[in-house]
Design a protein around this motif. Structure first.
Motif, short mmCIF file in Angstrom:
data_model
loop_
_atom_site.label_atom_id
_atom_site.label_comp_id
_atom_site.label_asym_id
_atom_site.label_seq_id
_atom_site.Cartn_x
_atom_site.Cartn_y
_atom_site.Cartn_z
N GLY A 181 -37.13 -17.09 -31.66
CA GLY A 181 -36.00 -17.61 -31.50
C GLY A 181 -34.86 -16.71 -30.81
N THR A 182 -34.74 -15.04 -30.39
CA THR A 182 -34.03 -14.55 -29.87
C THR A 182 -33.99 -14.31 -28.90
OG1 THR A 182 -34.36 -12.30 -31.93
CG2 THR A 182 -33.90 -11.50 -29.61
N ILE A 183 -32.46 -14.95 -27.65
CA ILE A 183 -32.51 -14.83 -26.62
C ILE A 183 -31.45 -14.33 -25.85
CG2 ILE A 183 -31.37 -17.51 -25.32
CD1 ILE A 183 -32.85 -19.70 -27.25
N TRP A 193 -41.02 -16.06 -29.97
CA TRP A 193 -41.03 -16.29 -30.88
C TRP A 193 -40.19 -17.17 -32.02
CZ3 TRP A 193 -45.31 -19.50 -32.15
CH2 TRP A 193 -45.58 -20.22 -32.98
N SER A 245 -34.81 -23.53 -24.25
CA SER A 245 -35.32 -23.99 -25.12
C SER A 245 -36.50 -23.67 -24.99
CB SER A 245 -34.94 -24.92 -25.52
OG SER A 245 -35.26 -26.00 -24.55
N ARG A 246 -37.86 -23.45 -26.65
CA ARG A 246 -39.10 -23.75 -26.69
C ARG A 246 -39.42 -24.67 -27.66
NH1 ARG A 246 -41.34 -17.87 -27.46
NH2 ARG A 246 -43.38 -18.73 -28.03
N ASP A 247 -41.00 -25.51 -27.01
CA ASP A 247 -41.61 -26.49 -28.08
C ASP A 247 -42.78 -24.89 -28.22
OD1 ASP A 247 -42.91 -27.80 -29.07
OD2 ASP A 247 -42.66 -29.79 -28.39
N ASN A 248 -42.68 -24.56 -29.29
CA ASN A 248 -43.92 -23.54 -29.89
C ASN A 248 -45.18 -24.94 -30.12
OD1 ASN A 248 -42.31 -21.26 -29.67
ND2 ASN A 248 -42.00 -21.69 -31.72
N ALA A 290 -37.25 -15.83 -24.35
CA ALA A 290 -36.56 -16.96 -26.09
C ALA A 290 -38.04 -16.16 -26.63
CB ALA A 290 -36.17 -18.46 -25.77
#
Length: 118
Positions: free
Chosen positions: A54-56, A52, A69-72, A50
């Motif tokens: 949001g490209t996955i 920064w 998923s990420r929690d920046n 993923a």
């Protein structure tokens, strides 16, 4: 910079696990965060990544079953793994491309074992 992964374990086929990986240290920002896995006798492969913005990306074998998923704000990446199969058994590693004061470097976590029994 350190990456601490957790959440692996032993599960029956069809079950679920959730992996977490938190990055800490002198981080300015993180570009890509992702999960790789290495099964015995096989090369390490990308599972999901993923960016920064949001490209996955997913490897074909996990599409429809895994969600990254990420929690920046927490510099943390997660991997929700559902409908697990025995062939998902591997050591899972998280990786982050981190912007530090000296430039951009790739950092790896130590790996967490995922074992899926049939």
């Amino acid at each position: 910079v350190q990456l601490q992964a957790s959440g692996g374990g032993l599960v029956q086929a069809g079950g679920s696990l959730r992996l977490s990986c938190a990055a800490s240290g002198s981080i300015i920002s993180i570009n890509d965060m992702g999960w790789y896995r290495q099964a015995p006798g096989k090369q390490r492969e990308l599972v999901a990544r993923a960016s920064w913005v949001g490209t996955i990306n997913y490897v074909d074998s996990v599409k429809g079953r895994f969600i990254i998923s990420r929690d920046n704000a927490k510099n943390t990446v997660y991997l929700q793994m559902d409908s697990l199969k025995p062939e998902d058994t591997a050591v899972y590693f998280c990786k982050a491309r981190v912007v530090v004061s000296s430039g951009i470097d790739d950092y790896w976590g130590r790996g967490t074992q995922v074992t899926v029994s049939s």
